[in-house]
Structures are given as C-alpha cells and as structure tokens.
Design a protein around this motif. Structure first.
Motif, PDB file in Angstrom:
ATOM      1  N   ILE A   1     -28.110  25.046  37.622  1.00  0.00           N
ATOM      2  CA  ILE A   1     -29.472  24.774  38.362  1.00  0.00           C
ATOM      3  C   ILE A   1     -28.914  24.547  39.858  1.00  0.00           C
ATOM      4  O   ILE A   1     -29.871  25.013  40.633  1.00  0.00           O
ATOM      5  CB  ILE A   1     -30.071  23.377  37.934  1.00  0.00           C
ATOM      6  CG1 ILE A   1     -30.411  23.898  36.439  1.00  0.00           C
ATOM      7  CG2 ILE A   1     -31.128  22.849  38.821  1.00  0.00           C
ATOM      8  CD1 ILE A   1     -31.065  22.436  35.606  1.00  0.00           C
ATOM      9  N   LEU A   2     -27.852  23.816  40.519  1.00  0.00           N
ATOM     10  CA  LEU A   2     -27.500  23.677  41.553  1.00  0.00           C
ATOM     11  C   LEU A   2     -27.301  24.856  42.206  1.00  0.00           C
ATOM     12  O   LEU A   2     -27.935  25.172  43.399  1.00  0.00           O
ATOM     13  CB  LEU A   2     -26.225  22.783  41.509  1.00  0.00           C
ATOM     14  CG  LEU A   2     -25.595  22.582  42.941  1.00  0.00           C
ATOM     15  CD1 LEU A   2     -26.596  21.674  43.986  1.00  0.00           C
ATOM     16  CD2 LEU A   2     -24.415  21.770  42.804  1.00  0.00           C
TER      17      LEU A   2
ATOM     18  N   THR B   1     -30.633  27.170  42.660  1.00  0.00           N
ATOM     19  CA  THR B   1     -31.566  26.478  43.433  1.00  0.00           C
ATOM     20  C   THR B   1     -30.919  26.717  45.167  1.00  0.00           C
ATOM     21  O   THR B   1     -31.720  27.303  45.881  1.00  0.00           O
ATOM     22  CB  THR B   1     -31.549  24.883  43.287  1.00  0.00           C
ATOM     23  OG1 THR B   1     -31.992  24.554  42.089  1.00  0.00           O
ATOM     24  CG2 THR B   1     -32.551  24.431  44.371  1.00  0.00           C
ATOM     25  N   LEU B   2     -29.719  26.605  45.128  1.00  0.00           N
ATOM     26  CA  LEU B   2     -29.271  27.092  46.481  1.00  0.00           C
ATOM     27  C   LEU B   2     -29.220  28.129  46.905  1.00  0.00           C
ATOM     28  O   LEU B   2     -29.754  28.719  48.076  1.00  0.00           O
ATOM     29  CB  LEU B   2     -27.760  26.555  46.628  1.00  0.00           C
ATOM     30  CG  LEU B   2     -27.565  24.980  46.664  1.00  0.00           C
ATOM     31  CD1 LEU B   2     -26.083  24.568  46.618  1.00  0.00           C
ATOM     32  CD2 LEU B   2     -28.179  24.008  47.816  1.00  0.00           C
TER      33      LEU B   2
ATOM     34  N   VAL C   1     -32.570  33.900  43.753  1.00  0.00           N
ATOM     35  CA  VAL C   1     -32.203  33.136  42.432  1.00  0.00           C
ATOM     36  C   VAL C   1     -31.644  34.060  41.539  1.00  0.00           C
ATOM     37  O   VAL C   1     -31.110  33.639  40.664  1.00  0.00           O
ATOM     38  CB  VAL C   1     -33.667  32.674  41.937  1.00  0.00           C
ATOM     39  CG1 VAL C   1     -33.524  32.267  40.605  1.00  0.00           C
ATOM     40  CG2 VAL C   1     -34.427  31.638  42.779  1.00  0.00           C
TER      41      VAL C   1
ATOM     42  N   GLY D   1     -31.731  30.354  45.742  1.00  0.00           N
ATOM     43  CA  GLY D   1     -33.140  30.438  46.053  1.00  0.00           C
ATOM     44  C   GLY D   1     -33.586  30.077  47.352  1.00  0.00           C
ATOM     45  O   GLY D   1     -34.258  30.847  48.220  1.00  0.00           O
ATOM     46  N   VAL D   2     -33.095  29.024  47.841  1.00  0.00           N
ATOM     47  CA  VAL D   2     -33.301  28.356  49.218  1.00  0.00           C
ATOM     48  C   VAL D   2     -32.742  29.267  50.289  1.00  0.00           C
ATOM     49  O   VAL D   2     -33.412  29.674  51.227  1.00  0.00           O
ATOM     50  CB  VAL D   2     -32.949  26.941  49.300  1.00  0.00           C
ATOM     51  CG1 VAL D   2     -32.797  26.453  50.801  1.00  0.00           C
ATOM     52  CG2 VAL D   2     -33.589  25.950  48.373  1.00  0.00           C
TER      53      VAL D   2
END
Length: 738
Positions: A15-16, A19-20, A42, A22-23
């Motif tokens: 998830i970490l 998420t990063l 992602v 994706g950002v």
C-alpha cells in the motif's frame, strides 16, 4: 502463492509503495491528464512490488533464520523505495527513509488491526491497533506541518522606518495605479500552434517562424524527439508568439517586452505577467509578454543553460517583427511602437536572457557561431531582471550605459542568491550617461509569485512538500512590489519623470505603496563620486586617486570579496570592520577608520550628500563570550558616526542612525528542516548591502565653521555601539541637486 501476498506486513508495504507511486505519477507532467499518469504510477508500483517480491522469494530460499515472506517483503519494499527516492522524490536519504519507516509502522498497525478484525475476529485488539495507527499518522502530520514558520521573524521585524516624508506626501502618484488609457489585449503568433488556441485561431496577427538552428545545436536526441512530437515544430521553425497589452491611441508608444524563465514547458508561463502588461498599457506603454515555453524544461531534459543565447535572441527577433509592422503602412500596428524606447524585462533565466539580448543588440554576429548574422540595433534603454540567474550562459555579460533594475526575494528557493547584483556591479556608465542602476531585496518573497501562474512553491511535488511556505507574503503582495517598481522604472526612463528617482535610492520613501516588509535598496548613477570602493588591489592602506586609508583599534580589518549564501561570488569587494571595547572606553582607544584625501578631492562644497553602502557583518568573527553577546548586541544594525575634518582642524560628526534605518541581517528558513537548508541552500543569510545617506547640511548643523571646500579627511568613528561588525562599500559623494 496466497501465503506470499496475503500477509499484513506485505500489504502494508505494498500500500505504501503503490500510494507513493500513484502520488508521484499524478505530479509527473508528461502531457497527459494527471489521472492517467496517476493510474500509470499505481500500476508501475503494483508490478514493481510484485516482481521484486517474487524475485527475492526465488533468490533467498535458503535464508532460514528470517521467514522468507518477511525477508522478501522488506527487501522488495526497500528496493522499490530506493528506486523511488533516486528517480522520483530525490529527497535526502535520511529524511526519505525515516519518513518511509514512520509511514510503514503506521500502515503495519492499520493493516494488522484490520487483519485482526476480519481474519481473527478480534475486534478489541484490532480496534486498538487501528486507533494507535491513526493517532500516529495524525501526530506525524501535525508535527510535519508545525515545522513551518519564520524563526527569524522577531529579528527582521525589529527594523523601524525613519520618520521621512514619503513620495505620496510630496504629491507623487502611486505608479501601481492604473493610468488614463483604455487598453486592448490580443495575441500574435504562428497561427498554427497545436497546443495553444491563443496562438492558433486566436491570434490577431500572424507572424513568420524563425530558424534558431545555429543558436541551439543542443536541440537533438530525445529533447528534439519529444519536443517536436509535443509542439509540432522544431528548432528551424520557432514561432514568434506573444501576448500584447496595448494602450488605445495613435502612438507611437514605448514598449516593455517581458519574458518568463525556465519552468515546465507544459505549464505555460507567458500569461503570468498580465498584471504588469495591463498596468503599463493603462499608463501609455505597450506591454508584450513573449512565449518561450518551447525551450523550457521537460521530462525529456533541460538544456541546462545552453539555450540562454536563444532566449535573448528570440526577444530581438520579436522586436524585429515590430519593426517590420512599423515599416508596413498597411499594417494596423504601423507606427504603434516606439522602438527607440524599449525596456526588456526578464524573470529567472529570462532575467539573464534580457542582458544577453541587450549585448547581442549591438553585435553584427552571434559570438558562438559567426555564421549567424545580427541586424538589430534597437533603442533598448533599460533592463529589468526579476529573481534572475547570472551563470547559465558560458559568457559573462557586461553592459554599458543602460538603465538597470533588479528585484529579488530573500525566500527564493530556486535562485537563492541575489544574482541580479552581479550585472549591477559589472554595469558601467560613461560620464555623460544620465541613467541609473538599482537593486531591491525583499524579505519573505519567493521566486514564483512574481509570475501569477507559478505559485507559492518554487519546487514541484514532491520536493515542494519540504519547503517552508508559511512565512511567504501573498502573491498579490509580492506582485504589488513588482508593479510599483517596474512601473516607476518605466516612467522614469520613458517619460524622464525624475519624481520617482528617490524611491530607487531609498525604499522607505514609498513604504505606503508596498507591503509591510523588510527591504534593502542599492543605487548608483554618474552623479555619485565614489571615493573608495575596495576594488582593484589588495592594499588595505591605499585607494585610487592617491587616497590613503587607515584603521585603528579594530579586532577585524580586511577587504574581502562578498559571497552568496551558497559560496558563489557576488563579484563585489567590500570592507569589513569589527570592534569590541568597553562602554567606558578611552577616547584614544575608540576604533576609527580614516580616509585621507589629496588636495584634488577636498572640495565637498559641490556635494549635498555623503553616501555609502553598508550591511551588518558576522558577529562570530569576534569570537565573543556568551555574556558579551547577550549584554551588548543591538537588536538590529550597528551604529557609528561619520566625522568630517577640514584642513583648519574643524570637525563635525553625524551618526548614521540619525538619517538611516540601520540594516540588520535578513535570515531565511527555506525548508522545514535546518539540515536541509544547510545541505541544499547554504547559509541562512547573505550579505546584502543597503545604500545609506547623510546630508552635508547635517554636518554644518553640528559645526557651521566646517569648511566643506577644504575637507581633509573622512572618519568612521565607532563610538555608538561597543561591539559590532559592519561591511562598508562605495563611500562617496553626490553632487548638489542629485
């Protein structure tokens, strides 16, 4: 296979990482919608963590001491994070991995809590873990945000203004207010721009393209490939695109041509100076904002300054197009522009480009390739540089006989030093040139807000999350400073309006037109006779024109090259004096710096002002004890007296603080972390001089027997503060009437 992936720790890491990515994808501008690049990020994150997990699981089957799922999860996550730090975040390792570890712990708690509730049906334990994770996240975000702020606010805000009559009180109009002209706004350009309708069907006047092949041979490789794919044109057919802010009327009108600096070429910059263009047009001056976005930075590469000649040359090609319109009686623009009265204004790399353009304007050939012929020779009367560079082009540009204004923010995280003062110091005036040069340094102003579209952050995400943005002035406040100074500069040059000249010497005279902030202003023109400027040699006891120098009772006495906060040269030498004595010091032990004048320079009766530039030096040079620092240091500035002595022995002494606000040190915290400031930026302050003035009449008030036509020596007497370090430069006189 299920056991490899359906684990709380792996899910937390996944998830970490996802998420990063994706950002990062959301902020990675390559010309596609942000949601598309976010989805791509992602997907890359998912594929990367799965591939690394499987790969490491296959490579480390023999690691019996550490369970394979945990070992491969940790190593896979670390490799993914390493790749991200190197190529996306680029944060310092200790910061990135510390924050990633904190995020990992929080996510482990959250995922394990959810796992306990769903898998093990243990609601109590699961809820507790989730609550702890949420609390840690909240505390982390709160703590991260509390790192914003200005720890030096009390120091910088302690400077008080002198009770002087402002220009507005003398009846001078605020130059940031709109004038009486109605204006019209339009664009000109190729008419075929594939990305920007304002330069396609939206143009009012079509312009030819220009061939910059000889000026930008670096247009090749992936830069060429991806830029041409995006823009639809190459280096042999650069468009002449611009926004025009035109006063209505017959003309001809003087012109201020503006150009942006380097920024993402996908985030168009030329519209960000409309606030200046509209103001100038309303005051009878054509404003032109030139589009050079196609040579700006891009994910495929930055030209790293190799494009600087092209930036300057394009401005001259735009002026050439205006000359063609002037000469074409059938054109609506015929006779509209007064090309004998032009100011070039540039921001960031554009600030360096306008100096290059002014130099190229007088040349017959391109200095880097003589096969490119020049035929310009426009009436460029002034240069305005806003937060400029001065190191990108491999040639150092030195100008002569041109008016010059530079504006810089102390909180500029992109160009962290006042590079605009380097061309200021190199600029030379002939004896008959009645122009001026000036610089303005503003606390809490950043790089981007001089352009209305660039914003508060001088870095893009994710680097911008590390910036300390809370102390910054608002964009409106920062642009108000530009409006006041750019407009007043244009009025002074184009309309010979002397009423604005004093504000360039002393910013305090227009404090009611500006945001309440700390400023530094420097100024020079041919009417100042500089006696000592500390340039040209290493002899502490001699200056030019047979002037002798002496210093007595100082702890520090040296002439030095002033440095920027990152260790680069300001290209200016100055005098540094440091002293420390008791409050009851004997008269013969008071530190005194003396300037002994030859007979040819003794007549001060033709002058009305004694002028010098000064700054507060680094008190650490005195190696003081803590008690001395606490008991004797002033809140800001160091005061001293200037004494004139004539050949008959008469003296008169005036304190600097009687007529000037003593300059303190403007300090800046650029990022949320002190160690980042030190590693990325350099020092928290740099020496920025302030022009200070003492009227000759003030000496006569002290002693009317003083013979101003027979001045023998000037003495800086450090009798006001018992401790201090000052930097002095450009000590001289202004002739009467100026």
């Amino acid at each position: 296979m299920k056991n490899l992936f359906l684990r709380p720790v792996f899910l937390a890491v996944a998830i970490l990482v996802v998420t990063l990515f994706g950002v990062a994808g959301y902020h990675y501008a390559i010309g596609y919608p942000a949601w598309v690049t976010m989805v791509a990020g992602v997907l890359i994150g998912i594929v990367l963590i799965l591939v690394l997990k499987l790969l490491l699981t296959w490579l480390f089957p023999l690691a019996k001491k550490i369970p394979v799922p945990i070992a491969t999860t940790i190593l896979g996550g670390f490799l993914a994070l390493y790749i991200m730090r190197m190529y996306v975040f680029r944060w310092p390792s200790i910061l990135f991995y510390s924050l990633a570890l904190f995020g990992f712990i929080c996510l482990v708690l959250l995922v394990m809590g959810i796992w306990q509730i769903i898998k093990n049906k243990n609601t109590g334990k699961g809820s507790a873990l989730i609550l702890i994770g949420i609390v840690l996240i909240a505390l982390g975000l709160y703590g991260f945000n509390t790192l914003d702020g200005d720890p030096y606010l009390e120091e910088s805000s302690s400077e008080e203004r002198m009770p002087e009559t402002t220009l507005s009180e003398l009846g001078v109009a605020d130059p940031s207010k709109n004038g009486d002209f109605e204006i019209e706004v339009f664009t000109y350009g190729s008419g075929t721009d594939e990305k920007r309708p304002e330069y396609a069907e939206g143009v009012r006047f079509k312009t030819p393209t220009v061939n910059a092949t000889l000026l930008l041979p670096e247009w090749k490789g992936k830069k060429k490939k991806w830029r041409e794919k995006y823009w639809g044109f190459g280096v042999d057919s650069f468009p002449l695109n611009a926004r025009v802010y035109m006063p209505k009327g017959e003309g001809p009108f003087p012109m201020v041509m503006m150009v942006h600096g380097n920024h993402s070429m996908l985030d168009y910059s030329d519209g960000g100076y409309a606030y200046l263009g509209e103001l100038l047009a309303s005051r009878g001056i054509i404003g032109v904002s030139v589009d050079e976005n196609f040579i700006n930075g891009h994910w495929s590469g930055d030209f790293m300054g190799k494009e600087m000649p092209t930036r300057g040359w394009l401005l001259l090609k735009h002026l050439e197009q205006w000359r063609n319109w002037n000469d074409d009686e059938s054109s609506e623009l015929s006779g509209k522009a007064d090309l004998d009265n032009v100011i070039l204004m540039g921001h960031s790399r554009g600030g360096e480009a306008v100096s290059i353009a002014a130099a190229f304007n007088k040349l017959e050939r391109f200095p880097d390739n003589g096969n490119e012929k020049f035929d310009f020779d426009f009436g460029i009367k002034g240069i305005i540089t806003v937060a400029p560079t001065d190191y990108r082009y491999n040639r150092e540009i030195s100008l002569k006989d041109i008016n010059y204004l530079s504006i810089q923010g102390a909180s500029d995280a992109d160009e962290t030093s006042f590079w605009g003062m380097r061309p200021y110091h190199r600029l030379q005036f002939s004896d008959d040139f009645d122009g001026f040069k000036t610089g303005l340094y503003m606390n809490h102003a950043n790089h981007g807000q001089f352009n209305s579209s660039w914003g508060r952050s001088d870095f893009g995400a994710p680097m911008k999350w590390l910036l300390n943005l809370e102390p910054l002035v608002t964009g409106e406040e920062q642009r108000q400073v530009a409006k006041v100074y750019v407009s007043a500069f244009a009025e002074s040059i184009f309309k010979d309006d002397e009423s604005y000249r004093p504000m360039f010497k002393n910013v305090d005279l227009v404090h009611d037109w500006l945001p309440k902030e700390t400023y530094r202003s420097q100024y020079s023109d041919i009417h100042k006779n500089v006696l000592v400027n500390f340039e040209g040699d290493i002899d502490l006891t001699n200056a030019t024109d047979s002037i002798l120098l002496a210093a007595n009772n100082f702890k520090v006495w040296r002439e030095t090259e002033l440095m920027s906060r990152d260790g680069g040269s300001q290209q200016n030498n100055a005098l540094v004096l440091g002293w420390h004595h008791g409050k009851n010091v004997q008269k013969d032990s008071i530190p005194v710096y003396s300037i002994m004048l030859p007979d040819t320079l003794k007549n001060f009766s033709i002058a009305d002002t004694l002028a010098l530039s000064m700054a507060m030096g680094d008190i650490s040079e005195l190696e003081l004890k803590d008690g001395d620092k606490k008991d004797n240091l002033p809140k800001f500035g160091f005061n001293f007296s200037v004494m004139l002595k004539d050949s008959t022995g008469n003296t008169a002494s005036v304190a600097i603080s009687d007529y000037n606000v003593l300059p303190g040190v403007i300090k800046t915290k650029f990022t949320k972390f002190d160690f980042l400031d030190k590693n990325m930026i350099g020092k928290n302050a740099e020496d920025q001089l302030k022009s200070c003035y003492l009227p000759m009449s003030s000496f006569l008030k002290q002693n009317d027997s003083l013979k101003l036509d027979k001045i023998k020596s000037i003495h800086m007497v450090f009798d006001k503060d018992s401790i201090g370090v000052v930097i002095l430069d450009d000590i001289g006189l202004y002739r009467a009437g100026r």
